[in-house]
Design a protein around this motif. Structure first.
Motif, short mmCIF file in Angstrom:
data_model
loop_
_atom_site.label_atom_id
_atom_site.label_comp_id
_atom_site.label_asym_id
_atom_site.label_seq_id
_atom_site.Cartn_x
_atom_site.Cartn_y
_atom_site.Cartn_z
N VAL A 174 1.08 -1.17 0.52
CA VAL A 174 0.30 -0.28 0.29
C VAL A 174 0.25 1.24 -0.22
O VAL A 174 2.03 0.97 0.77
CB VAL A 174 -1.17 -0.22 1.43
CG1 VAL A 174 -0.41 0.38 2.69
CG2 VAL A 174 -1.58 0.74 0.83
N THR A 175 0.46 2.22 -0.89
CA THR A 175 0.89 3.56 -0.76
C THR A 175 0.25 4.71 0.03
O THR A 175 -1.20 4.30 -0.65
CB THR A 175 1.14 4.28 -2.09
OG1 THR A 175 2.16 2.90 -2.82
CG2 THR A 175 2.09 5.32 -2.11
N GLY A 215 8.75 -0.80 5.37
CA GLY A 215 8.35 0.01 4.47
C GLY A 215 9.39 1.44 3.53
O GLY A 215 11.24 1.13 4.25
N THR A 216 9.53 1.68 2.97
CA THR A 216 10.42 2.65 2.66
C THR A 216 9.45 4.34 2.32
O THR A 216 8.05 3.88 2.31
CB THR A 216 10.80 2.65 0.59
OG1 THR A 216 9.65 2.74 -0.13
CG2 THR A 216 11.68 1.19 1.32
N ILE A 265 11.50 4.31 12.00
CA ILE A 265 10.02 4.18 12.38
C ILE A 265 9.15 3.32 10.61
O ILE A 265 9.19 2.20 10.89
CB ILE A 265 8.68 5.00 12.63
CG1 ILE A 265 9.57 5.21 14.09
CG2 ILE A 265 7.49 4.88 13.17
CD1 ILE A 265 8.46 6.60 14.89
N VAL A 266 9.36 4.01 9.97
CA VAL A 266 8.98 3.67 8.36
C VAL A 266 9.56 1.93 8.68
O VAL A 266 9.33 1.65 7.49
CB VAL A 266 8.97 5.42 7.16
CG1 VAL A 266 9.08 3.61 5.75
CG2 VAL A 266 8.10 5.54 7.95
N SER A 267 11.00 2.08 8.07
CA SER A 267 11.86 0.66 7.61
C SER A 267 11.84 -0.26 8.83
O SER A 267 12.11 -1.38 8.02
CB SER A 267 13.74 1.14 7.88
OG SER A 267 13.86 1.71 8.74
N GLY A 325 0.69 4.23 8.35
CA GLY A 325 0.59 4.94 6.84
C GLY A 325 -0.03 6.38 7.36
O GLY A 325 0.91 7.43 6.99
N LEU A 326 -1.29 6.30 7.83
CA LEU A 326 -2.44 7.27 7.61
C LEU A 326 -1.48 7.77 8.39
O LEU A 326 -2.25 9.65 9.10
CB LEU A 326 -3.57 6.79 7.85
CG LEU A 326 -3.80 5.93 6.12
CD1 LEU A 326 -5.28 5.66 6.68
CD2 LEU A 326 -4.39 7.47 5.30
#
Length: 439
Positions: free
Chosen positions: A46-47, A95-96, A89-91, A120-121
């Motif tokens: 998801v993006t 995620g990227t 947090i993302v990695s 992400g939201l």
């Protein structure tokens, strides 16, 4: 011949089959945030992305470069995300993420395994609602921007071309100044200036949220409402940028670059902005002139006449005005004036006659291929949806933009070249090595 015809038919069929329609749903929250959802459950990805309608042109005199500064500053941290922890947090969740700024908009995005949609939201809502903006963060990111400027512009070969072009093509509109800004402006900015800029532009009614990928529409709508619904609406933004006077006689200038040994010729024209039909036609003209080794300028100047190391025609799109640029590097004793003459000969041919039917069909195939590739990934679809809504004011272009290119005729290419690409409407810049001073 039969094999060639079958191959052409197969290629056309393949493009038609691959260019599947992108489904999406769009709506507004009460606070003005525009939301676009695209569901594709074919892969667990998801993006989440937010595009703000703020870029380099959104500034006052003496305060350039704020949008680019904010591209960096809004990764500093929030009330609930500790300073310096955003990327971690993302990695750590597989995620990227990244961001980029143009003269017209700023775009932030994360790509996650779909079980991290809510994360992400939440992170993007935190960026919008709870950014920590203090003197320490401003000072840190000012230094980051300065280093980027030194790396990408000041110490990079041909790095000053775009700033030089902007100053040559624009006298009144803020496109005249570099997107990265002037360092003296950033140094002079107060914390109050920066906070006021955030309050004005980074608000829900100046943004679009795109969620694309492996999602459940109903559940996603609920999360969007929970995380973004409470964010207060900002003041309405009124833009009134000065109009440029037409260029009615050729402008010649010189610029110097300490990082180069080979000079460059730059021929540039001011053209219409995003979304105009003429801008689409100019895209096709630039592809005709310089896209690939069989293109007119490359074949003539690089292959046949051996006068240029490199040549390219580019239609650089922007919201208010575009920039049509032809860039070339000479070989050996070839002068910059010779390159300008040879380039004008090819442009004049477009202005005065019809391109061949064969070349026209090759162009159509190229644009079909580009269209298919632009929608070949979830991340690409998210960016396209945001861009078409924000800068073109028509989200549906993600499915029908190719129809515009298909409808462009050879006669229309001739007419648009005659309208915008005449010698009396151009800027010609000799971009030269800076001579070293003798001791």
């Amino acid at each position: 011949m039969k094999k060639l015809l079958l191959s052409a038919l197969f290629s056309g069929l393949l493009l038609t089959l691959t260019a599947q329609e992108v489904s999406y749903e769009e709506y507004d929250l009460d606070n003005g945030l525009h939301v676009i959802l695209h569901q594709d459950n074919s892969a667990p990805v998801v993006t989440t992305s937010v595009m703000y309608h703020v870029g380099g042109k959104d500034r006052t005199e003496g305060r350039t470069g704020f949008a680019h500064l904010f591209e960096h500053l809004l990764f500093e941290g929030t009330k609930n995300i500790e300073k310096g922890k955003w990327f971690e947090i993302v990695s750590s969740r597989g995620g990227t993420n990244n961001a980029n700024t143009s003269q017209d908009r700023t775009y932030y995005y994360e790509v996650f395994p779909s079980n991290n949609l809510e994360l992400g939201l939440w992170m993007e809502s935190e960026r919008m609602l709870h950014p920590i903006i203090n003197q320490d963060g401003v000072d840190t990111q000012q230094e980051v921007v300065k280093e980027e400027k030194r790396l990408r512009y000041d110490n990079s070969p041909y790095g000053q071309i775009l700033p030089v072009l902007r100053q040559a093509l624009f006298e009144k509109h803020p496109y005249k100044d570099p997107n990265i800004g002037y360092m003296e402006d950033l140094d002079a900015a107060t914390l109050e200036d920066v906070i006021a800029y955030n309050k004005k532009y980074y608000v829900p009614n100046n943004a679009v949220l795109v969620v694309a990928g492996d999602i459940d529409i109903a559940k996603t709508k609920k999360m969007v409402a929970d995380y973004f619904g409470p964010i207060p609406r900002g003041e309405e933004i009124v833009r009134s940028y000065p109009k440029e006077d037409p260029i009615i006689s050729e402008v010649k200038s010189k610029a110097y670059d300490k990082n180069i040994q080979i000079p460059a010729s730059i021929v540039a024209y001011r053209t219409p902005g995003y979304g105009t039909r003429d801008a689409y036609v100019l895209d096709m003209i630039s592809a005709y002139l310089s896209d690939g080794k069989s293109s007119k300028l490359y074949k003539k100047l690089v292959d046949d006449q051996k006068q240029a190391l490199q040549v390219g025609a580019f239609n650089i799109g922007q919201e208010d005005y575009g920039m049509y640029i032809v860039f070339s590097l000479p070989v050996g004793e070839t002068t910059l004036e010779t390159l300008v003459t040879e380039i004008e000969e090819e442009i004049e041919a477009v202005r005065s006659g019809l391109i061949s039917e064969n070349d026209y069909q090759k162009l159509q195939n190229k644009f079909e291929n580009r269209f298919v590739n632009s929608n070949s990934s979830i991340q690409g679809i998210a960016g396209s949806l945001a861009t078409y809504y924000m800068l073109y004011d028509d989200t549906s272009l993600i499915n029908k933009e190719i129809d515009i290119y298909r409808s462009i005729t050879r006669a229309e290419m001739r007419a648009v070249a005659e309208k915008y690409l005449k010698p009396n409407q151009r800027v010609v810049i000799d971009y030269l090595p800076e001579e070293k001073m003798e001791n």
